[in-house]
Design a protein around this motif. Structure first.
Motif, PDB file in Angstrom:
ATOM      1  N   ILE A 181      44.378  -2.839 -41.235  1.00  0.00           N
ATOM      2  CA  ILE A 181      45.393  -3.881 -41.289  1.00  0.00           C
ATOM      3  C   ILE A 181      44.775  -5.140 -41.905  1.00  0.00           C
ATOM      4  CG2 ILE A 181      46.708  -3.001 -39.336  1.00  0.00           C
ATOM      5  CD1 ILE A 181      45.428  -5.339 -37.669  1.00  0.00           C
ATOM      6  N   ALA A 182      45.567  -5.814 -42.706  1.00  0.00           N
ATOM      7  CA  ALA A 182      45.192  -7.120 -43.251  1.00  0.00           C
ATOM      8  C   ALA A 182      46.153  -8.130 -42.635  1.00  0.00           C
ATOM      9  CB  ALA A 182      45.301  -7.126 -44.774  1.00  0.00           C
ATOM     10  N   PRO A 183      45.816  -8.646 -41.442  1.00  0.00           N
ATOM     11  CA  PRO A 183      46.768  -9.481 -40.704  1.00  0.00           C
ATOM     12  C   PRO A 183      46.666 -10.961 -41.049  1.00  0.00           C
ATOM     13  CG  PRO A 183      44.860  -9.090 -39.346  1.00  0.00           C
ATOM     14  CD  PRO A 183      44.597  -8.384 -40.655  1.00  0.00           C
ATOM     15  N   MET A 184      47.757 -11.636 -40.849  1.00  0.00           N
ATOM     16  CA  MET A 184      47.769 -13.089 -40.875  1.00  0.00           C
ATOM     17  C   MET A 184      48.329 -13.530 -39.528  1.00  0.00           C
ATOM     18  SD  MET A 184      47.047 -15.892 -42.413  1.00  0.00           S
ATOM     19  CE  MET A 184      46.891 -15.565 -44.169  1.00  0.00           C
ATOM     20  N   LEU A 210      52.312  -3.062 -34.837  1.00  0.00           N
ATOM     21  CA  LEU A 210      51.881  -2.167 -35.919  1.00  0.00           C
ATOM     22  C   LEU A 210      50.612  -1.429 -35.521  1.00  0.00           C
ATOM     23  CD1 LEU A 210      51.900  -0.992 -38.792  1.00  0.00           C
ATOM     24  CD2 LEU A 210      50.659  -3.052 -39.526  1.00  0.00           C
ATOM     25  N   VAL A 211      49.668  -2.154 -34.921  1.00  0.00           N
ATOM     26  CA  VAL A 211      48.427  -1.536 -34.456  1.00  0.00           C
ATOM     27  C   VAL A 211      48.733  -0.427 -33.457  1.00  0.00           C
ATOM     28  CG1 VAL A 211      46.284  -1.937 -33.174  1.00  0.00           C
ATOM     29  CG2 VAL A 211      47.053  -3.608 -34.876  1.00  0.00           C
ATOM     30  N   ALA A 212      49.626  -0.722 -32.510  1.00  0.00           N
ATOM     31  CA  ALA A 212      49.988   0.270 -31.496  1.00  0.00           C
ATOM     32  C   ALA A 212      50.631   1.496 -32.126  1.00  0.00           C
ATOM     33  CB  ALA A 212      50.923  -0.362 -30.467  1.00  0.00           C
ATOM     34  N   TYR A 213      51.551   1.286 -33.055  1.00  0.00           N
ATOM     35  CA  TYR A 213      52.210   2.418 -33.701  1.00  0.00           C
ATOM     36  C   TYR A 213      51.205   3.303 -34.438  1.00  0.00           C
ATOM     37  CZ  TYR A 213      54.860   5.180 -36.997  1.00  0.00           C
ATOM     38  OH  TYR A 213      55.351   6.234 -37.733  1.00  0.00           O
ATOM     39  N   LEU A 214      50.296   2.680 -35.179  1.00  0.00           N
ATOM     40  CA  LEU A 214      49.311   3.447 -35.945  1.00  0.00           C
ATOM     41  C   LEU A 214      48.359   4.225 -35.038  1.00  0.00           C
ATOM     42  CD1 LEU A 214      48.398   0.868 -38.739  1.00  0.00           C
ATOM     43  CD2 LEU A 214      49.756   2.968 -39.003  1.00  0.00           C
ATOM     44  N   SER A 224      45.417   4.338 -44.736  1.00  0.00           N
ATOM     45  CA  SER A 224      46.299   3.378 -45.405  1.00  0.00           C
ATOM     46  C   SER A 224      45.928   1.939 -45.071  1.00  0.00           C
ATOM     47  CB  SER A 224      47.757   3.637 -45.004  1.00  0.00           C
ATOM     48  OG  SER A 224      48.149   4.946 -45.355  1.00  0.00           O
ATOM     49  N   LEU A 225      46.413   1.029 -45.896  1.00  0.00           N
ATOM     50  CA  LEU A 225      46.180  -0.408 -45.742  1.00  0.00           C
ATOM     51  C   LEU A 225      47.526  -1.117 -45.639  1.00  0.00           C
ATOM     52  CD1 LEU A 225      44.526  -3.069 -45.916  1.00  0.00           C
ATOM     53  CD2 LEU A 225      44.527  -2.777 -48.412  1.00  0.00           C
ATOM     54  N   PHE A 226      47.658  -1.959 -44.618  1.00  0.00           N
ATOM     55  CA  PHE A 226      48.920  -2.660 -44.378  1.00  0.00           C
ATOM     56  C   PHE A 226      48.694  -4.166 -44.279  1.00  0.00           C
ATOM     57  CE2 PHE A 226      49.398   1.586 -42.713  1.00  0.00           C
ATOM     58  CZ  PHE A 226      50.667   1.965 -43.124  1.00  0.00           C
ATOM     59  N   GLU A 227      49.567  -4.929 -44.935  1.00  0.00           N
ATOM     60  CA  GLU A 227      49.648  -6.370 -44.695  1.00  0.00           C
ATOM     61  C   GLU A 227      50.643  -6.596 -43.571  1.00  0.00           C
ATOM     62  OE1 GLU A 227      48.736  -8.594 -48.939  1.00  0.00           O
ATOM     63  OE2 GLU A 227      50.807  -8.199 -48.363  1.00  0.00           O
ATOM     64  N   VAL A 228      50.307  -7.536 -42.683  1.00  0.00           N
ATOM     65  CA  VAL A 228      51.205  -7.773 -41.546  1.00  0.00           C
ATOM     66  C   VAL A 228      51.069  -9.211 -41.080  1.00  0.00           C
ATOM     67  CG1 VAL A 228      49.429  -6.821 -39.998  1.00  0.00           C
ATOM     68  CG2 VAL A 228      51.773  -7.034 -39.176  1.00  0.00           C
ATOM     69  N   GLY A 229      52.203  -9.816 -40.748  1.00  0.00           N
ATOM     70  CA  GLY A 229      52.192 -11.172 -40.231  1.00  0.00           C
ATOM     71  C   GLY A 229      53.565 -11.797 -40.279  1.00  0.00           C
ATOM     72  N   ALA A 230      53.874 -12.660 -39.304  1.00  0.00           N
ATOM     73  CA  ALA A 230      55.142 -13.391 -39.253  1.00  0.00           C
ATOM     74  C   ALA A 230      56.344 -12.460 -39.367  1.00  0.00           C
ATOM     75  CB  ALA A 230      55.189 -14.452 -40.357  1.00  0.00           C
ATOM     76  N   GLY A 234      53.973  -4.565 -44.752  1.00  0.00           N
ATOM     77  CA  GLY A 234      54.051  -3.868 -46.024  1.00  0.00           C
ATOM     78  C   GLY A 234      52.812  -3.023 -46.260  1.00  0.00           C
ATOM     79  N   LYS A 235      52.993  -1.895 -46.907  1.00  0.00           N
ATOM     80  CA  LYS A 235      51.884  -1.009 -47.225  1.00  0.00           C
ATOM     81  C   LYS A 235      51.397  -1.278 -48.640  1.00  0.00           C
ATOM     82  CE  LYS A 235      50.595   3.904 -47.398  1.00  0.00           C
ATOM     83  NZ  LYS A 235      51.035   5.305 -47.124  1.00  0.00           N
ATOM     84  N   LEU A 236      50.072  -1.320 -48.815  1.00  0.00           N
ATOM     85  CA  LEU A 236      49.485  -1.559 -50.116  1.00  0.00           C
ATOM     86  C   LEU A 236      48.918  -0.265 -50.682  1.00  0.00           C
ATOM     87  CD1 LEU A 236      49.093  -4.291 -48.338  1.00  0.00           C
ATOM     88  CD2 LEU A 236      47.706  -5.010 -50.267  1.00  0.00           C
ATOM     89  N   ARG A 237      48.829  -0.199 -52.011  1.00  0.00           N
ATOM     90  CA  ARG A 237      48.226   0.953 -52.658  1.00  0.00           C
ATOM     91  C   ARG A 237      47.575   0.526 -53.967  1.00  0.00           C
ATOM     92  NH1 ARG A 237      53.679   4.206 -54.755  1.00  0.00           N
ATOM     93  NH2 ARG A 237      54.433   2.595 -56.192  1.00  0.00           N
TER      94      ARG A 237
END
Length: 299
Positions: A181-184, A210-214, A224-230, A234-237
């Motif tokens: 995760i790439a969190p803000m 999101l952490v719990a779901y994963l 996978s890599l995910f941006e998350v915050g506020a 979104g998933k990045l690729r």
């Protein structure tokens, strides 16, 4: 909808004395997991040590009816953190590598010591915890790993993305899933660089779901890599242009590259791809082995 529970699961959360780590630890505790609350108790820049941060979170979990134990070791002593989980609960199912420090200085001002410390905590620390837990995961045929990546520590954190991808490939056969995760989120670190009005919208509690779901046993997402915050997720690729192949039997010059630069860098021509494995990333190069020039054609 059915509640995702973690009854019988054991979670290690590093850097869980505040911010995102505290949010993760409290949530997993509320959903039935036994939690190892790891925190060295250092400042956000990595100085000092204290047991208070971990103790407070453990008491919060217990007061709400959950199960938790503290751990005060540095992530560089990852084997000791894993040992705490095994002694207290007899197993480990989930590792959330959240611990981090911030040396928010420009590259020109950064010292060798600051560079080394960032890599020690963010990369080697994650490695040490995962290395100690990996045999346990393999033996029990189950494991969930979340590594945390943020732009503030770009070089170190991109290393974690690469490490996670490798773990995802190697662990798949043993039902060990690894994601990034790439969190803000508002924390001791981000409050030094973000304005108060923005921090108010960046609640750690908006990242933890999101952490719990994963980490849930029903989730198949891996590598996978995910941006998350506020409230945004979104998933990045990776994306690669269609590129341009030059004949392998002709001398390649910088001028040839200049002439074809628009083709090499064009993401909008409909030929862009999204390589998701080593094999896919090599497709363009491998295909070009057959690219032999037409004597009448230009490069």
């Amino acid at each position: 909808m059915a509640e995702l529970r973690f009854d019988g699961r054991v979670v290690i959360v590093t850097g869980a004395g505040g911010g995102l780590g505290r949010s993760h630890a409290l949530f997993f505790g509320s959903r039935g997991a036994s939690v190892v609350v790891n925190d060295l108790g250092a400042s956000h820049t990595g100085e000092g040590a204290s047991s208070r941060a971990a103790d407070v979170v453990v008491e919060e979990i217990r007061a709400a009816g959950g199960k938790a134990v503290p751990n005060y070791d540095s992530v560089l002593d990852g084997d000791k953190i894993v040992e705490t989980a095994m002694k207290a609960f007899g197993r480990i199912d989930i590792i959330i590598n959240n611990a981090g420090i911030l040396k928010d200085v420009s590259f020109a001002r950064m010292t060798d010591e600051q560079w080394d410390l960032i890599f020690q905590v963010h990369v080697k620390g994650a490695y040490k915890v995962l290395k100690a837990a990996w045999p346990i995961f393999r033996q029990q045929k189950f494991g969930r790993i979340i590594n945390t990546s943020q732009a503030n520590y770009s070089a170190a954190k991109l290393s974690l993305v690469a490490l996670t991808r490798t773990l995802a490939l190697e662990g798949k056969k043993d039902n060990i899933h690894s994601n990034v995760i790439a969190p803000m989120a508002a924390s001791r670190m981000t409050e030094t660089i973000l304005p108060p009005d923005m921090l108010a919208s960046l609640k750690p509690e908006m990242v933890t779901p999101l952490v719990a779901y994963l980490c849930h046993e029903s989730t198949t997402e891996n590598g996978s890599l995910f941006e998350v915050g506020a409230g945004f997720i979104g998933k990045l690729r990776w994306e690669r242009t269609g590129g341009h192949g030059f004949p392998i039997d002709k001398t390649l010059l910088p001028e040839h590259i200049q002439e074809n630069w628009s083709k090499i860098t064009d993401f909008e021509d409909g030929r862009a791809t999204h390589p998701d494995s080593t094999q896919e990333s090599m497709e363009g190069i491998m295909a070009n082995f057959e690219n032999v020039s037409d004597p009448k054609a230009k490069l």
